[in-house]
Design an enzyme around this catalytic site. Structure first.
Site, PDB file in Angstrom:
ATOM      1  CG  HIS A   3      -1.949   0.973   1.328  1.00 38.63           C
ATOM      2  ND1 HIS A   3      -1.714   2.297   1.658  1.00 38.63           N
ATOM      3  CD2 HIS A   3      -3.294   0.874   1.149  1.00 38.63           C
ATOM      4  CE1 HIS A   3      -2.859   2.950   1.666  1.00 38.63           C
ATOM      5  NE2 HIS A   3      -3.836   2.122   1.365  1.00 38.63           N
ATOM      6  CG  ASP A  10       0.618  -2.315   6.219  1.00 38.21           C
ATOM      7  OD1 ASP A  10      -0.314  -2.355   7.040  1.00 38.21           O
ATOM      8  OD2 ASP A  10       0.503  -1.796   5.097  1.00 38.21           O
ATOM      9  CD  GLN A  24      -6.709  -4.572   4.246  1.00 36.54           C
ATOM     10  OE1 GLN A  24      -7.700  -5.259   4.455  1.00 36.54           O
ATOM     11  NE2 GLN A  24      -6.804  -3.296   3.916  1.00 36.54           N
ATOM     12  CE  LYS A  65      -7.320  -0.309   6.300  1.00 36.69           C
ATOM     13  NZ  LYS A  65      -8.184  -0.013   5.154  1.00 36.69           N
ATOM     14  CB  CYS A 104      -3.724   3.194  -1.659  1.00 40.54           C
ATOM     15  SG  CYS A 104      -4.887   4.525  -1.313  1.00 40.54           S
TER      16      CYS A 104
END
Length: 408
Positions: free
Chosen positions: A121, A198, A201, A224, A362
């Site tokens: 991303h 990261d 998600q 999220k 993104c």
């Protein structure tokens, strides 16, 4: 609890859009919020609203307990070692920028290497571009296989003794690829490099254990994972956070201030300058309670089953192309239909009450690797059902037929 029962806990899903029951398939962008989180925010603002840490009155004490209580829940949620390793931020983006701007810039120099992947991303790509430009370090990419996955063999070839920092997405927001971050961290550490994950998600869908992953930093966002917007988390190993300098300065994060010099509070507060994200933390804590009550293992099993069902149904549609692995993907399907631009596809589906995402997500470098200007994405969460997938497939067939006739 069945997904259909869980769905009833999300008030926003009990509505019609364009005269049809809403099917929300955009949870990778942001998840919906259960009544438990909404009520926690309402209760905070109605009963406990106050600034934290400084006040001695009752509301200040209750607000501080709620704020720091949420930090303790995060420690449990990701199995951190202590509350000193949990920094509240505005989200994953802010957390990554903090590590890039403070830690990475301090350790990187001319001839050093920063390693990421082409599937990142923009939030986990642009900060490292800026570090490389500022320090003279070289930005390197682990190559992708034909299906968008990466191999440990390529990781071994890309990370060298000159690598100072590695930052990799845990779960791709486009490909649904679950990267082997534990193994990547081991390779990075063997070469003396530090590793960031990261987790924007992955945290909503999978049980995360940062001690088992042995990553040096881990970032995720509340919105999220059924929490409010504007709140996120940076986990960092204590010894690294201790060595880092703040990059935001002001109230709350100081220990002593003179006219010409200042000192900082201990962890975690030295990185939380200004009035902190109090209500956001309260909402995040309620979201963690909600997800743990359902069970992360149950959520992961539901995601796997629903994603497999979606792949099976969608691949039956002639002219539909799916991007990423055919199997072992998590929580989403990114695709295009031959005769329809993804933005047109999303617009027609919206008229059917079906919400999906269309665009570059993104991830512009990844789009160029896929040789696509944009793609459509349907992403799933604990409140989605097979009926939602059936509605999506029906909508896709209707859209394909409509545009086929138009073009014909």
């Amino acid at each position: 609890m069945k997904p259909s029962e869980i769905r009833e806990l999300f008030p926003i899903l009990n509505q019609e859009v364009n005269g049809r029951p809403l099917v929300y398939l955009d949870s990778s962008a942001t998840s919906q919020k259960p009544v438990q989180v909404i009520e926690a925010l309402k209760k905070y603002y109605e009963w406990d609203n106050s600034n934290v840490h400084r006040g001695v009155h009752t509301l200040g004490s209750r607000a501080t307990d709620a704020y720091e209580g949420a930090r303790a829940k995060v420690v449990r949620f990701i199995n951190a070692r202590s509350e000193q390793e949990i920094i509240f931020t505005r989200g994953t983006t802010t957390a990554i920028n903090l590590v890039a701007g403070s830690y990475a810039r301090s350790i990187c120099g001319e001839g050093d290497e920063i390693v990421i992947t082409p599937m990142e991303h923009h939030s986990n790509l642009i900060p490292w571009q800026q570090v490389a430009k500022a320090t003279g370090a070289t930005l390197k990419y682990i190559p992708l296989q034909a299906d968008g996955s990466i191999t440990l063999e390529d990781v071994e070839k890309t990370i060298t003794d000159r690598t100072k920092f590695v930052s990799v997405v845990h779960l791709s927001n486009v490909l649904g690829v679950l990267n082997p971050v534990k193994a990547i961290a081991e390779i990075a550490h063997r070469h003396g490099a530090k590793m960031m994950v990261d987790g924007a998600q992955s945290a909503p869908h999978l049980k995360v254990d940062v001690q088992d992953l042995d990553c040096d930093f881990f970032a995720f966002s509340g919105h999220k994972m059924c929490g409010p917007t504007g709140i996120g988390v940076l986990y960092g190993k204590k010894e690294l956070l201790d060595a880092m300098e703040p990059i935001e300065f002001g109230g709350e994060m100081i220990d002593h201030v003179d006219l010409y010099d200042s000192t900082w509070k201990e962890l975690p507060w030295k990185f939380e300058g200004g009035t902190p994200i109090i209500a956001g933390a309260v909402g995040l804590g309620a979201a963690i309670d909600f997800l743990e009550d359902i069970g992360l293992d149950a959520i992961a099993a539901h995601d796997a089953s629903l994603t497999a069902y979606a792949m099976e149904r969608m691949l039956e549609i002639e002219g539909l192309s799916v991007y990423g692995p055919q199997k072992n993907r998590v929580g989403l399907v990114t695709f295009n239909v031959d005769v329809v631009h993804p933005h047109d596809l999303a617009t027609v589906l919206d008229a059917e009450g079906i919400a999906i995402r269309a665009g570059h997500h993104c991830c512009q470098p990844l789009m160029r690797w896929l040789e696509q200007s944009a793609t459509a994405r349907a992403s799933f969460y604990l409140y989605n059902t097979e009926d939602d997938i059936d509605r999506l497939v029906k909508g896709l067939l209707k859209t394909k037929e409509y545009f086929g006739h138009e073009l014909g």
